[in-house]
Design a protein around this motif. Sequence first.
Motif, PDB file in Angstrom:
ATOM      1  N   TRP A   1      54.415  80.424  34.045  1.00 55.02           N
ATOM      2  CA  TRP A   1      54.282  79.027  34.498  1.00 55.02           C
ATOM      3  C   TRP A   1      53.272  78.282  33.501  1.00 55.02           C
ATOM      4  O   TRP A   1      52.230  79.118  33.231  1.00 55.02           O
ATOM      5  CB  TRP A   1      53.812  78.843  35.947  1.00 55.02           C
ATOM      6  CG  TRP A   1      52.694  79.837  36.572  1.00 55.02           C
ATOM      7  CD1 TRP A   1      51.750  80.394  35.632  1.00 55.02           C
ATOM      8  CD2 TRP A   1      52.188  79.512  37.555  1.00 55.02           C
ATOM      9  NE1 TRP A   1      50.859  81.078  36.852  1.00 55.02           N
ATOM     10  CE2 TRP A   1      51.092  80.350  37.708  1.00 55.02           C
ATOM     11  CE3 TRP A   1      52.327  78.821  38.862  1.00 55.02           C
ATOM     12  CZ2 TRP A   1      50.392  80.594  39.053  1.00 55.02           C
ATOM     13  CZ3 TRP A   1      51.824  79.290  40.020  1.00 55.02           C
ATOM     14  CH2 TRP A   1      50.762  80.202  40.245  1.00 55.02           C
ATOM     15  N   GLY A   2      53.239  77.147  32.904  1.00 57.20           N
ATOM     16  CA  GLY A   2      52.516  76.442  32.016  1.00 57.20           C
ATOM     17  C   GLY A   2      52.594  76.795  30.760  1.00 57.20           C
ATOM     18  O   GLY A   2      52.012  76.317  29.912  1.00 57.20           O
ATOM     19  N   ILE A   3      53.611  77.826  30.285  1.00 53.89           N
ATOM     20  CA  ILE A   3      53.795  78.174  29.086  1.00 53.89           C
ATOM     21  C   ILE A   3      54.155  77.180  28.148  1.00 53.89           C
ATOM     22  O   ILE A   3      53.905  77.217  26.796  1.00 53.89           O
ATOM     23  CB  ILE A   3      54.787  79.586  28.815  1.00 53.89           C
ATOM     24  CG1 ILE A   3      54.476  80.164  27.617  1.00 53.89           C
ATOM     25  CG2 ILE A   3      56.287  78.852  29.134  1.00 53.89           C
ATOM     26  CD1 ILE A   3      55.207  81.560  27.822  1.00 53.89           C
ATOM     27  N   GLY A   4      54.877  76.169  28.623  1.00 51.46           N
ATOM     28  CA  GLY A   4      55.482  75.054  27.708  1.00 51.46           C
ATOM     29  C   GLY A   4      54.443  73.978  27.348  1.00 51.46           C
ATOM     30  O   GLY A   4      54.786  73.348  26.479  1.00 51.46           O
ATOM     31  N   LEU A   5      53.084  74.055  28.037  1.00 49.95           N
ATOM     32  CA  LEU A   5      52.443  73.371  27.821  1.00 49.95           C
ATOM     33  C   LEU A   5      51.104  73.855  26.771  1.00 49.95           C
ATOM     34  O   LEU A   5      49.923  73.271  26.431  1.00 49.95           O
ATOM     35  CB  LEU A   5      51.573  72.717  28.928  1.00 49.95           C
ATOM     36  CG  LEU A   5      52.269  72.027  29.994  1.00 49.95           C
ATOM     37  CD1 LEU A   5      51.791  71.705  31.249  1.00 49.95           C
ATOM     38  CD2 LEU A   5      53.064  70.644  29.191  1.00 49.95           C
ATOM     39  N   LEU A   6      51.166  74.887  26.391  1.00 47.07           N
ATOM     40  CA  LEU A   6      50.175  75.793  25.679  1.00 47.07           C
ATOM     41  C   LEU A   6      49.944  75.051  24.408  1.00 47.07           C
ATOM     42  O   LEU A   6      48.693  74.810  23.691  1.00 47.07           O
ATOM     43  CB  LEU A   6      50.656  77.008  25.228  1.00 47.07           C
ATOM     44  CG  LEU A   6      50.896  78.187  26.345  1.00 47.07           C
ATOM     45  CD1 LEU A   6      51.078  79.484  25.858  1.00 47.07           C
ATOM     46  CD2 LEU A   6      49.282  78.201  27.005  1.00 47.07           C
ATOM     47  N   LYS A   7      50.753  74.318  23.597  1.00 45.58           N
ATOM     48  CA  LYS A   7      50.655  73.592  22.459  1.00 45.58           C
ATOM     49  C   LYS A   7      50.122  72.531  22.529  1.00 45.58           C
ATOM     50  O   LYS A   7      49.430  71.928  21.561  1.00 45.58           O
ATOM     51  CB  LYS A   7      52.212  73.478  21.777  1.00 45.58           C
ATOM     52  CG  LYS A   7      52.691  74.726  21.277  1.00 45.58           C
ATOM     53  CD  LYS A   7      54.055  74.445  20.646  1.00 45.58           C
ATOM     54  CE  LYS A   7      54.578  75.507  20.020  1.00 45.58           C
ATOM     55  NZ  LYS A   7      55.813  75.504  19.249  1.00 45.58           N
ATOM     56  N   THR A   8      49.605  71.808  23.885  1.00 39.58           N
ATOM     57  CA  THR A   8      48.878  70.797  24.154  1.00 39.58           C
ATOM     58  C   THR A   8      47.618  70.977  24.021  1.00 39.58           C
ATOM     59  O   THR A   8      46.862  69.935  23.726  1.00 39.58           O
ATOM     60  CB  THR A   8      49.307  70.084  25.669  1.00 39.58           C
ATOM     61  OG1 THR A   8      48.800  71.047  26.375  1.00 39.58           O
ATOM     62  CG2 THR A   8      50.845  69.681  25.524  1.00 39.58           C
TER      63      THR A   8
END
Length: 267
Positions: free
Chosen positions: A208-215
């Motif tokens: 969970w939350g892995i897709g927002l790491l680049k932000t």
Amino acid sequence: AKDADGAVGKLQIIADPLDATIKRVGRFGWRGTSATVLQQTSAALNSDMGVTSAMYPTHGCGLATDGTACRTADAKGAELSEQDVELIVRYASLLAVPAARHFPGQQPLGTPGDKVTAQTPAQNAAELAAENLMQARVKRGGTLFAAARCVACHTASLTTGEHKFAELRKQVIRPYTDLLLHDMGPELADNYPQGVATGQEWRTAPLWGIGLLKTINANTRYLHDGRARTIEEAVLWHGGQGEKSRERFKALSADDRQQMVDFINSL
């Protein structure tokens, strides 16, 4: 123990640092070496930052070339009070989990900033069409994720138990982990056993939350040592008990693989 792919996890059992007679399931850290947020926080303060507390009141003086100053510092007592550590633990425990994105009924990724630019009906329609397409891709990606049996370790949902914070009790959560140790093969091994974990066993990383790491970090890397530059590379590094799922992923078409990645990035 009857998992079709042999993806059988095991528990890391941790003794409480303050009372060795108390045993708990290790849930935090790459190999589940901390059982509570308090333990994880105190250990990180001590070993990562050199800050002592009630749980870990001494520095790693044996690692210093000259331990005299280190031992002198230890003699002064813990550097952080129990109250200060509790504030850090409370903050970490109650951080909100990022909402999943690109699911029916969910808001599209991102929120308007201070300056809102007016859009034409055509622009609004194009954005809606793009979001509908992404929702369809994420839905199919989730089906492919389950079909590849990634869920054998990255369990979709868990229910929390008792907790001192009422907000965290008996909650259905979707972290995509079973919190267990799994043998990931020699390719991912670091030959550094911890507790019951061998040098090639790792706790299933929550997704969970892995897709927002680049932000928050433009130089985002994946896996325990950052060797994977992308989600796809991270999947392809899976060995051991994750090998069969990896091979199913490799057998997919390029677009199907991307749809699975779209799903993972939406969590």
